[in-house]
Design an enzyme around this catalytic site. Sequence first.
Site, short mmCIF file in Angstrom:
data_model
loop_
_atom_site.label_atom_id
_atom_site.label_comp_id
_atom_site.label_asym_id
_atom_site.label_seq_id
_atom_site.Cartn_x
_atom_site.Cartn_y
_atom_site.Cartn_z
N CYS A 26 19.74 40.59 15.51
CA CYS A 26 18.45 40.33 16.17
C CYS A 26 17.31 41.17 15.60
O CYS A 26 16.14 40.89 15.86
CB CYS A 26 18.58 40.55 17.68
SG CYS A 26 19.86 39.54 18.41
N HIS B 204 11.82 42.03 20.93
CA HIS B 204 12.87 41.02 20.79
C HIS B 204 13.13 40.42 22.17
O HIS B 204 13.27 41.13 23.17
CB HIS B 204 14.14 41.69 20.24
CG HIS B 204 15.34 40.81 20.30
ND1 HIS B 204 15.32 39.50 19.88
CD2 HIS B 204 16.61 41.05 20.75
CE1 HIS B 204 16.52 38.97 20.07
NE2 HIS B 204 17.31 39.89 20.60
N ASN C 274 17.47 34.03 24.01
CA ASN C 274 17.57 34.94 22.87
C ASN C 274 17.89 34.13 21.60
O ASN C 274 18.96 33.54 21.51
CB ASN C 274 18.68 35.97 23.17
CG ASN C 274 18.89 36.97 22.05
OD1 ASN C 274 18.38 36.81 20.94
ND2 ASN C 274 19.64 38.02 22.33
#
Length: 329
Positions: free
Chosen positions: A114, A253, A283
């Site tokens: 990520c 994020h 996500n």
Amino acid sequence: MAYAAFRSIGAYIPEKILTNDDLAYMVDTSDEWITKRTGIKERRIAAKEERTSDMGVNAAQVSIERSGLDKADIDMIICATISPDYFNMPSTATIIATKLGLGQITAFDISAACTGFVYIVGIAKAFIESGMKKNILIVGSEKLSAITDYTDRGTCILFGDGAGAAIISATDKKEEAIIDVNTGSDGNYADLLMTPNGGSGSAHDSLESDKVCMQMKGNETFKVAVRTLTNDVKEILEKNNMHSDDIVHFVPHQANYRIIKAVGDALKMREDQVVLTVGKYGNTSGASIPMAINDIYESGKLKKGDMLLLDAFGGGLTWGSALLPFMGE
Ligand code: COA
């Protein structure tokens, strides 16, 4: 000396929506539980035939068009992904380059989960400042639905698909430059978030083992995430003699609303500074930050010269933050 400027942003959002109610038909969960623990209401899922490279191409096309550059001006492409078209070659970056008709340019993928997009901002900056390249296409693209176990309620509620892309270009104006990129990692936490199968570290005898799916220790990851994201930002702001007030858009994020809220509060960010897309996209790993930047760009909130602070963490563990003025038109 050449400086590196963040010149444009683009994204691709797959059409199909997977809601919390849809997931409640698949695993033992509920809209109420997911909303309360994560802030996620829905996420996008790529079509069956749609690959990570296809989504990357769509996002890249938008970012190239918005940069005003000709395709022939682009001399390198880097793709951040944990769901490449193929494990492990050819790289998704080479496939995107060819589909876009970028010619025989330098192309490679990186693996930082990520944090991938923040890592490639840093890599692009270094290549430009060294004088090796002039216009770099960076892409974060993920078909996480391809590596998600839809029988595991601890992970399948979190992830979605999508892509984002940006152009990083050389400039001689210091005020346009990406100020800093701060990245790090700690393999001691490798087991928090991983794809245990399909590699030479697999517990299985053969590389042709079980389906490659993400596994996560959610609760521990949560705590490490809040600590890491907060420290990372404090470090980069302090190092550059800047404060929360200097930031127009804080783009963390998009993993979980509660993580973002805890980090935003710890950093004393006002609500209007914090960019939030986790509710509608979930996500999307390496695509999460560019998709979020594109969201504020398309809604008219992001203006040329606005100071962005990017902040990510992910499997590895990896983490990273970046301070940069947005130089898109
Ligand atoms: N629906 C309903 N119940 C669920 C559930 C779901 N989707 N997922 C887990 N549960 C249950 C657990 O089984 C557990 O039940 P038990 O108490 O009977 O054992 C209970 O909820 C609490 O589990 P826990 O894992 O402690 O929940 P949590 O509050 O930590 O929330 C996450 C789980 C995954 C939402 C949260 O830990 C999280 O977001 N972590 C960070 C993940 C992340 O950001 N990863 C990406 C990093 S880039």
